[in-house]
Design a protein around this motif. Structure first.
Motif, PDB file in Angstrom:
ATOM      1  N   UNK A 129     -24.962   6.333 -56.773  1.00 62.13           N
ATOM      2  CA  UNK A 129     -24.564   6.774 -55.147  1.00 62.13           C
ATOM      3  C   UNK A 129     -24.818   8.108 -54.941  1.00 62.13           C
ATOM      4  N   UNK A 130     -25.358   9.271 -55.621  1.00 67.34           N
ATOM      5  CA  UNK A 130     -25.502  10.433 -55.372  1.00 67.34           C
ATOM      6  C   UNK A 130     -26.928  10.092 -54.576  1.00 67.34           C
ATOM      7  N   UNK A 131     -27.632   9.614 -55.167  1.00 67.46           N
ATOM      8  CA  UNK A 131     -29.360   9.078 -54.700  1.00 67.46           C
ATOM      9  C   UNK A 131     -28.580   9.022 -53.137  1.00 67.46           C
ATOM     10  N   UNK A 132     -28.062   7.855 -52.525  1.00 71.44           N
ATOM     11  CA  UNK A 132     -27.355   7.459 -51.893  1.00 71.44           C
ATOM     12  C   UNK A 132     -27.227   8.556 -50.306  1.00 71.44           C
ATOM     13  N   UNK A 133     -26.240   9.687 -51.122  1.00 73.73           N
ATOM     14  CA  UNK A 133     -26.302  10.744 -50.452  1.00 73.73           C
ATOM     15  C   UNK A 133     -26.501  12.008 -50.348  1.00 73.73           C
ATOM     16  N   UNK A 134     -27.995  11.796 -50.792  1.00 71.83           N
ATOM     17  CA  UNK A 134     -28.971  12.382 -50.839  1.00 71.83           C
ATOM     18  C   UNK A 134     -29.845  12.362 -49.616  1.00 71.83           C
ATOM     19  N   UNK A 135     -30.257  10.901 -49.706  1.00 74.52           N
ATOM     20  CA  UNK A 135     -30.965  10.058 -48.384  1.00 74.52           C
ATOM     21  C   UNK A 135     -29.854  10.401 -47.168  1.00 74.52           C
ATOM     22  N   UNK A 136     -28.358  10.763 -47.011  1.00 74.00           N
ATOM     23  CA  UNK A 136     -27.885  10.806 -45.136  1.00 74.00           C
ATOM     24  C   UNK A 136     -28.160  12.286 -45.478  1.00 74.00           C
ATOM     25  N   UNK A 137     -27.868  12.762 -47.127  1.00 76.33           N
ATOM     26  CA  UNK A 137     -28.009  14.294 -46.064  1.00 76.33           C
ATOM     27  C   UNK A 137     -29.923  14.656 -45.700  1.00 76.33           C
ATOM     28  N   UNK A 153     -21.310  10.284 -43.027  1.00 69.94           N
ATOM     29  CA  UNK A 153     -19.715  10.058 -44.361  1.00 69.94           C
ATOM     30  C   UNK A 153     -20.213   8.698 -44.423  1.00 69.94           C
ATOM     31  N   UNK A 154     -19.682   8.291 -43.615  1.00 69.59           N
ATOM     32  CA  UNK A 154     -19.693   6.420 -43.710  1.00 69.59           C
ATOM     33  C   UNK A 154     -20.418   5.820 -43.348  1.00 69.59           C
ATOM     34  N   UNK A 155     -21.797   6.325 -42.801  1.00 65.28           N
ATOM     35  CA  UNK A 155     -22.942   5.513 -43.283  1.00 65.28           C
ATOM     36  C   UNK A 155     -23.093   5.441 -44.722  1.00 65.28           C
ATOM     37  N   UNK A 156     -22.970   6.206 -45.279  1.00 66.40           N
ATOM     38  CA  UNK A 156     -23.204   6.880 -46.418  1.00 66.40           C
ATOM     39  C   UNK A 156     -22.109   5.598 -47.804  1.00 66.40           C
ATOM     40  N   UNK A 157     -21.447   5.281 -47.162  1.00 69.55           N
ATOM     41  CA  UNK A 157     -20.464   4.906 -48.030  1.00 69.55           C
ATOM     42  C   UNK A 157     -20.485   3.094 -47.571  1.00 69.55           C
ATOM     43  N   UNK A 158     -20.564   3.179 -46.376  1.00 67.78           N
ATOM     44  CA  UNK A 158     -21.851   1.790 -45.628  1.00 67.78           C
ATOM     45  C   UNK A 158     -22.475   1.329 -46.749  1.00 67.78           C
ATOM     46  N   UNK A 220     -13.176   5.915 -53.869  1.00 67.26           N
ATOM     47  CA  UNK A 220     -13.057   6.686 -54.815  1.00 67.26           C
ATOM     48  C   UNK A 220     -14.427   7.191 -55.267  1.00 67.26           C
ATOM     49  N   UNK A 221     -15.240   7.072 -54.569  1.00 68.17           N
ATOM     50  CA  UNK A 221     -16.608   7.914 -53.888  1.00 68.17           C
ATOM     51  C   UNK A 221     -16.588   9.100 -53.547  1.00 68.17           C
ATOM     52  N   UNK A 222     -17.349  10.061 -54.518  1.00 69.82           N
ATOM     53  CA  UNK A 222     -17.259  10.913 -54.069  1.00 69.82           C
ATOM     54  C   UNK A 222     -19.256  12.306 -54.172  1.00 69.82           C
ATOM     55  N   UNK A 223     -20.295  11.910 -54.714  1.00 68.33           N
ATOM     56  CA  UNK A 223     -21.173  12.518 -54.954  1.00 68.33           C
ATOM     57  C   UNK A 223     -21.327  12.447 -53.480  1.00 68.33           C
ATOM     58  N   UNK A 224     -21.847  10.997 -52.996  1.00 68.18           N
ATOM     59  CA  UNK A 224     -22.152  10.793 -51.704  1.00 68.18           C
ATOM     60  C   UNK A 224     -21.929  11.715 -50.076  1.00 68.18           C
ATOM     61  N   UNK A 225     -20.573  11.752 -50.160  1.00 69.37           N
ATOM     62  CA  UNK A 225     -19.677  12.514 -49.069  1.00 69.37           C
ATOM     63  C   UNK A 225     -19.529  13.885 -49.646  1.00 69.37           C
ATOM     64  N   UNK A 226     -19.895  14.073 -50.734  1.00 69.30           N
ATOM     65  CA  UNK A 226     -19.894  16.229 -51.013  1.00 69.30           C
ATOM     66  C   UNK A 226     -21.350  16.431 -49.673  1.00 69.30           C
ATOM     67  N   UNK A 227     -22.718  15.372 -50.026  1.00 65.30           N
ATOM     68  CA  UNK A 227     -23.799  15.608 -48.894  1.00 65.30           C
ATOM     69  C   UNK A 227     -23.861  15.443 -48.021  1.00 65.30           C
ATOM     70  N   UNK A 228     -22.681  14.815 -47.246  1.00 61.22           N
ATOM     71  CA  UNK A 228     -22.879  14.123 -45.473  1.00 61.22           C
ATOM     72  C   UNK A 228     -21.570  14.062 -45.248  1.00 61.22           C
ATOM     73  N   UNK A 229     -20.534  14.416 -45.318  1.00 65.75           N
ATOM     74  CA  UNK A 229     -19.322  14.945 -45.302  1.00 65.75           C
ATOM     75  C   UNK A 229     -18.756  16.105 -45.412  1.00 65.75           C
TER      76      UNK A 229
END
Length: 299
Positions: A129-137, A153-158, A220-229
């Motif tokens: 998930x942190x890779x998805x967050x980095x991609x979103x960032x 953030x929503x697109x990363x979670x999607x 419950x996700x954290x890593x992707x949102x730190x980079x995007x939200x």
């Protein structure tokens, strides 16, 4: 010295007796291993829930539910609001393409696109998930200039939720009896009508289970949102971009490292709410599965 018939039967039955004893020993050993595993997993789950609920319940009060986080205190209203908005937004974005992909994989499995979709879905499940967050960032926050926002953030979670909904939808469509499809074709229905009017209603309860699972994962996700939200101590003003937003998992990750006890209480309360949300979603998913199986009708 002659050999009696009893001796012959005993000699013949010895291998059978040995196999029966061996099966019984392995049977007891298997059940014992299952019971031990259940106790270990159940004990770990109870221990975690006990720690979260006992410590979190101590920090639950009206202020936590009605105030935003301010300085080293306040409440979690902004984080609760942001968690619900991000999770629901991610699921809404992932449901249409996920169901469509699952429908295609089930109904048109012989097409050239099906192996590619299935391979991409399987790969996406294994992406951290942190890779998805980095991609979103890189793509949304920096390249598109959205900055930290609910849209990123929503697109990363999607993206994280999409393979779960796809796989569940595929299985749900495959569970629809083929006789129903043949009956629809026999009445002169087109393939599209059979899929949308017969298969989709039959598969909807099982698809809802996958949607709820994706929702629980999003909460419950954290890593992707730190980079995007990012993070915001204020309530959402309605902007999809150029505005960070708060969420509960950030409060757990960040507040617990602060030296102030008030921040620790907020972190425990945030963990309580996240666990409660996941439990509620899991119970709803179980109820949907229970009704779909028809067990309740035979009770």
């Amino acid at each position: 010295m002659g050999v009696s018939a009893v001796d012959v039967r005993t000699a013949i039955n010895k291998p059978s007796l040995f196999r029966a004893v061996r099966r019984r020993v392995f049977n007891y050993a298997g059940w014992g291993l299952c019971a031990l595993t259940f106790l270990l997993l159940g004990g770990a789950m109870v221990w975690i829930l006990q720690m979260v609920f006992v410590r979190g319940a101590g920090g639950i009060n009206l202020k936590v539910l009605t105030h935003i986080q301010i300085g080293v205190g306040g409440g979690l209203l902004n984080a609760i609001e942001g968690t619900l908005l991000l999770a629901i937004g991610g699921v809404i974005l992932s449901v249409p393409p996920g169901i469509a992909a699952g429908m295609y994989l089930s109904e048109y499995d012989g097409g050239w696109l099906a192996p590619i979709l299935r391979f991409m879905s399987d790969v996406l499940v294994g992406v951290p998930s942190i890779v998805v967050g980095y991609f979103g960032y890189v793509t949304m926050v920096v390249t598109l200039g959205w900055q930290f926002s609910i849209a990123a953030g929503s697109i990363s979670l999607a993206i994280i939720s999409l393979p779960y909904i796809t796989r569940t939808s595929e299985v749900a469509f495959r569970q629809v009896p083929r006789t129903l499809r043949e009956a629809g074709f026999g009445l002169g229905c087109t393939p599209g009508t059979v899929i949308m009017r017969i298969c989709l209603p039959m598969a909807t309860p099982s698809i809802m289970t996958g949607v709820l699972l994706a929702l629980a994962i999003s909460v419950g996700e954290t890593a992707p949102l730190i980079y995007t939200a990012g993070w915001s101590s204020y309530l959402w003003t309605g902007k999809l971009t150029h505005e960070p937003i708060g969420y509960l998992t950030y409060a757990i990750w960040s507040f617990i490292t602060e030296p102030e006890m008030a921040m620790h209480q907020l972190a425990y309360a945030a963990a309580f709410f996240v666990t409660l949300f996941v439990l509620i979603i899991s119970i709803i998913a179980r109820v949907v599965t229970y009704k779909r199986s028809g067990w309740g009708q035979h009770a």
